[in-house]
Design a protein around this motif. Structure first.
Motif, PDB file in Angstrom:
ATOM      1  N   SER A 165     -10.142  -4.330  -8.720  1.00  0.00           N
ATOM      2  CA  SER A 165      -8.750  -3.917  -8.549  1.00  0.00           C
ATOM      3  C   SER A 165      -8.014  -4.988  -7.763  1.00  0.00           C
ATOM      4  O   SER A 165      -8.611  -5.897  -7.178  1.00  0.00           O
ATOM      5  CB  SER A 165      -8.659  -2.571  -7.828  1.00  0.00           C
ATOM      6  N   ALA A 166      -6.683  -4.865  -7.766  1.00  0.00           N
ATOM      7  CA  ALA A 166      -5.837  -5.805  -7.043  1.00  0.00           C
ATOM      8  C   ALA A 166      -5.006  -5.028  -6.029  1.00  0.00           C
ATOM      9  O   ALA A 166      -4.608  -3.887  -6.264  1.00  0.00           O
ATOM     10  CB  ALA A 166      -4.922  -6.554  -8.005  1.00  0.00           C
ATOM     11  N   LEU A 167      -4.738  -5.673  -4.900  1.00  0.00           N
ATOM     12  CA  LEU A 167      -3.892  -5.099  -3.868  1.00  0.00           C
ATOM     13  C   LEU A 167      -2.650  -5.973  -3.713  1.00  0.00           C
ATOM     14  O   LEU A 167      -2.759  -7.171  -3.465  1.00  0.00           O
ATOM     15  CB  LEU A 167      -4.625  -5.017  -2.532  1.00  0.00           C
ATOM     16  N   VAL A 168      -1.492  -5.365  -3.879  1.00  0.00           N
ATOM     17  CA  VAL A 168      -0.215  -6.032  -3.607  1.00  0.00           C
ATOM     18  C   VAL A 168       0.329  -5.422  -2.319  1.00  0.00           C
ATOM     19  O   VAL A 168       0.432  -4.197  -2.210  1.00  0.00           O
ATOM     20  CB  VAL A 168       0.792  -5.840  -4.754  1.00  0.00           C
ATOM     21  N   GLU A 169       0.664  -6.265  -1.369  1.00  0.00           N
ATOM     22  CA  GLU A 169       1.047  -5.765  -0.045  1.00  0.00           C
ATOM     23  C   GLU A 169       2.319  -6.427   0.467  1.00  0.00           C
ATOM     24  O   GLU A 169       2.428  -7.645   0.506  1.00  0.00           O
ATOM     25  CB  GLU A 169      -0.102  -6.014   0.940  1.00  0.00           C
ATOM     26  N   TRP A 170       3.293  -5.591   0.833  1.00  0.00           N
ATOM     27  CA  TRP A 170       4.496  -6.045   1.531  1.00  0.00           C
ATOM     28  C   TRP A 170       4.313  -5.642   2.990  1.00  0.00           C
ATOM     29  O   TRP A 170       4.278  -4.440   3.304  1.00  0.00           O
ATOM     30  CB  TRP A 170       5.740  -5.369   0.974  1.00  0.00           C
ATOM     31  N   PHE A 173       7.094  -5.766   8.294  1.00  0.00           N
ATOM     32  CA  PHE A 173       8.496  -5.369   8.402  1.00  0.00           C
ATOM     33  C   PHE A 173       8.557  -4.109   9.256  1.00  0.00           C
ATOM     34  O   PHE A 173       7.595  -3.340   9.336  1.00  0.00           O
ATOM     35  CB  PHE A 173       9.114  -5.110   7.023  1.00  0.00           C
ATOM     36  N   LYS A 174       9.685  -3.897   9.895  1.00  0.00           N
ATOM     37  CA  LYS A 174       9.862  -2.724  10.746  1.00  0.00           C
ATOM     38  C   LYS A 174      10.392  -1.562   9.919  1.00  0.00           C
ATOM     39  O   LYS A 174      11.184  -1.738   9.010  1.00  0.00           O
ATOM     40  CB  LYS A 174      10.842  -3.040  11.883  1.00  0.00           C
ATOM     41  N   HIS A 175       9.945  -0.374  10.245  1.00  0.00           N
ATOM     42  CA  HIS A 175      10.432   0.804   9.526  1.00  0.00           C
ATOM     43  C   HIS A 175      10.223   2.032  10.399  1.00  0.00           C
ATOM     44  O   HIS A 175       9.501   2.010  11.386  1.00  0.00           O
ATOM     45  CB  HIS A 175       9.691   0.965   8.197  1.00  0.00           C
ATOM     46  N   GLY A 176      10.854   3.122  10.003  1.00  0.00           N
ATOM     47  CA  GLY A 176      10.689   4.383  10.719  1.00  0.00           C
ATOM     48  C   GLY A 176       9.532   5.182  10.135  1.00  0.00           C
ATOM     49  O   GLY A 176       8.603   4.633   9.558  1.00  0.00           O
ATOM     50  N   ASP A 177       9.613   6.491  10.268  1.00  0.00           N
ATOM     51  CA  ASP A 177       8.539   7.350   9.796  1.00  0.00           C
ATOM     52  C   ASP A 177       8.706   7.753   8.335  1.00  0.00           C
ATOM     53  O   ASP A 177       7.843   8.434   7.785  1.00  0.00           O
ATOM     54  CB  ASP A 177       8.481   8.625  10.657  1.00  0.00           C
ATOM     55  N   THR A 178       9.817   7.376   7.721  1.00  0.00           N
ATOM     56  CA  THR A 178      10.085   7.795   6.348  1.00  0.00           C
ATOM     57  C   THR A 178       9.161   7.093   5.363  1.00  0.00           C
ATOM     58  O   THR A 178       9.011   5.877   5.394  1.00  0.00           O
ATOM     59  CB  THR A 178      11.544   7.492   5.978  1.00  0.00           C
ATOM     60  N   ASP A 179       8.532   7.871   4.483  1.00  0.00           N
ATOM     61  CA  ASP A 179       7.721   7.312   3.405  1.00  0.00           C
ATOM     62  C   ASP A 179       8.677   6.834   2.315  1.00  0.00           C
ATOM     63  O   ASP A 179       9.313   7.652   1.647  1.00  0.00           O
ATOM     64  CB  ASP A 179       6.776   8.380   2.865  1.00  0.00           C
ATOM     65  N   ALA A 207       1.471   3.336  -1.833  1.00  0.00           N
ATOM     66  CA  ALA A 207       1.453   4.046  -0.556  1.00  0.00           C
ATOM     67  C   ALA A 207       2.230   3.276   0.506  1.00  0.00           C
ATOM     68  O   ALA A 207       2.256   2.045   0.509  1.00  0.00           O
ATOM     69  CB  ALA A 207       0.012   4.257  -0.091  1.00  0.00           C
ATOM     70  N   HIS A 208       2.865   4.025   1.395  1.00  0.00           N
ATOM     71  CA  HIS A 208       3.535   3.466   2.565  1.00  0.00           C
ATOM     72  C   HIS A 208       2.614   3.752   3.742  1.00  0.00           C
ATOM     73  O   HIS A 208       2.535   4.884   4.214  1.00  0.00           O
ATOM     74  CB  HIS A 208       4.893   4.149   2.746  1.00  0.00           C
ATOM     75  N   GLU A 209       1.911   2.729   4.201  1.00  0.00           N
ATOM     76  CA  GLU A 209       0.893   2.890   5.230  1.00  0.00           C
ATOM     77  C   GLU A 209       1.233   2.049   6.452  1.00  0.00           C
ATOM     78  O   GLU A 209       1.403   0.840   6.347  1.00  0.00           O
ATOM     79  CB  GLU A 209      -0.478   2.469   4.696  1.00  0.00           C
ATOM     80  N   ALA A 210       1.313   2.695   7.595  1.00  0.00           N
ATOM     81  CA  ALA A 210       1.527   1.993   8.866  1.00  0.00           C
ATOM     82  C   ALA A 210       2.662   0.982   8.769  1.00  0.00           C
ATOM     83  O   ALA A 210       3.820   1.349   8.676  1.00  0.00           O
ATOM     84  CB  ALA A 210       0.219   1.337   9.328  1.00  0.00           C
ATOM     85  N   LEU A 213       3.781  -1.669   2.771  1.00  0.00           N
ATOM     86  CA  LEU A 213       3.752  -0.971   1.496  1.00  0.00           C
ATOM     87  C   LEU A 213       2.602  -1.576   0.707  1.00  0.00           C
ATOM     88  O   LEU A 213       2.502  -2.807   0.592  1.00  0.00           O
ATOM     89  CB  LEU A 213       5.064  -1.157   0.725  1.00  0.00           C
ATOM     90  N   ARG A 214       1.750  -0.711   0.148  1.00  0.00           N
ATOM     91  CA  ARG A 214       0.581  -1.224  -0.569  1.00  0.00           C
ATOM     92  C   ARG A 214       0.492  -0.611  -1.957  1.00  0.00           C
ATOM     93  O   ARG A 214       0.582   0.605  -2.112  1.00  0.00           O
ATOM     94  CB  ARG A 214      -0.707  -0.933   0.228  1.00  0.00           C
ATOM     95  N   VAL A 215       0.309  -1.482  -2.935  1.00  0.00           N
ATOM     96  CA  VAL A 215       0.145  -1.061  -4.334  1.00  0.00           C
ATOM     97  C   VAL A 215      -1.225  -1.534  -4.798  1.00  0.00           C
ATOM     98  O   VAL A 215      -1.560  -2.711  -4.670  1.00  0.00           O
ATOM     99  CB  VAL A 215       1.244  -1.654  -5.222  1.00  0.00           C
ATOM    100  N   ARG A 216      -1.999  -0.612  -5.331  1.00  0.00           N
ATOM    101  CA  ARG A 216      -3.324  -0.942  -5.867  1.00  0.00           C
ATOM    102  C   ARG A 216      -3.317  -0.681  -7.366  1.00  0.00           C
ATOM    103  O   ARG A 216      -2.868   0.376  -7.810  1.00  0.00           O
ATOM    104  CB  ARG A 216      -4.412  -0.126  -5.168  1.00  0.00           C
ATOM    105  N   LEU A 217      -3.854  -1.640  -8.129  1.00  0.00           N
ATOM    106  CA  LEU A 217      -3.887  -1.535  -9.585  1.00  0.00           C
ATOM    107  C   LEU A 217      -5.252  -1.957 -10.097  1.00  0.00           C
ATOM    108  O   LEU A 217      -5.827  -2.942  -9.606  1.00  0.00           O
ATOM    109  CB  LEU A 217      -2.801  -2.411 -10.208  1.00  0.00           C
TER     110      LEU A 217
END
Length: 222
Positions: A165-170, A173-179, A207-210, A213-217
């Motif tokens: 599988s592949a992981l794409v990760e952004w 960056f700063k963000h609040g608690d909103t998914d 998924a929006h984790e910590a 943003l992470r996308v797995r394919l």
């Protein structure tokens, strides 16, 4: 006494309501597009008639609002309907990602990223995710955006030879608690939800984790 409605009945009622709502939104989208065409025609007539600049500016704002509404209703209709993917047997995820990021550098781990992907659909999904991290996206509305280009974009391998599988990760960056994938905050939030739906349709996950943003394919074996 009122009969107790079962959860199954509730779920079925919600499905029917959803189907009806999508059709209503579809009809509304067509009406908005019709109003936009008429407003555009009216603006051209006013321009030829030499009308005052403030009148043309007001009409321009009206057209822009109609365009946003048409785009949002179109996204809502697409989100509410089943996706029809046109997969390519050996599509290159790295190429799709690079073409989706408007020149943003991608830190890519070596190796190949071949899978059965609908390039057009994934390009759209990545573009929407990328745009949401800009100051005009969902993160900005949550007062969580940093300066444009402040986040990092990475692509790397996960899994093993039997289930690559592949992981794409952004990240960074700063963000609040909103998914961001589930907020439905305005038009951008809806597009993020649609992006996640496209990714899940490919057998992946968004998924929006910590702090990322992470996308797995899934990738093709061998």
């Amino acid at each position: 006494m009122k009969p107790i409605i079962s959860e199954t009945q509730d779920a079925e009622a919600l499905k029917e309501l959803g189907r009806a709502s999508v059709q209503i939104v579809h009809d509304l989208k067509n009406q908005i597009n019709g109003l936009k065409l008429y407003a555009t025609f009216l603006r051209k007539r006013l321009e030829r008639a030499g009308r005052p600049a403030d009148e043309l500016e007001t009409l321009g704002k009206l057209i822009a609002g109609l365009e946003r509404a048409a785009a949002d209703t179109s996204a809502l209709v697409r989100f509410g309907r089943p996706l029809e993917l046109r997969r390519e047997a050996r599509a290159d995820l790295a190429q799709i990602l690079n073409a989706s990021t408007a020149g943003e550098p991608v830190e890519a781990e070596g190796g190949t990223y071949v899978g059965e992907f609908d390039a057009a659909a994934l390009t759209e999904a990545f573009q929407q995710i990328h745009a949401a991290l800009r100051p005009t996206g969902v993160a900005a509305h949550a007062e969580a955006a940093t300066q444009a280009g402040a986040f990092k974009l990475r692509l790397r391998h996960e899994g093993d030879a039997d289930a690559p599988s592949a992981l794409v990760e952004w990240s960074d960056f700063k963000h609040g608690d909103t998914d961001l994938f589930r907020s439905f905050a305005g038009g951008t939030g809806l597009r993020m939800a649609l992006a996640a739906k496209i990714i899940r349709a490919h057998g992946g996950d968004a998924a929006h984790e910590a702090d990322a943003l992470r996308v797995r394919l899934p990738l093709t074996k061998g």
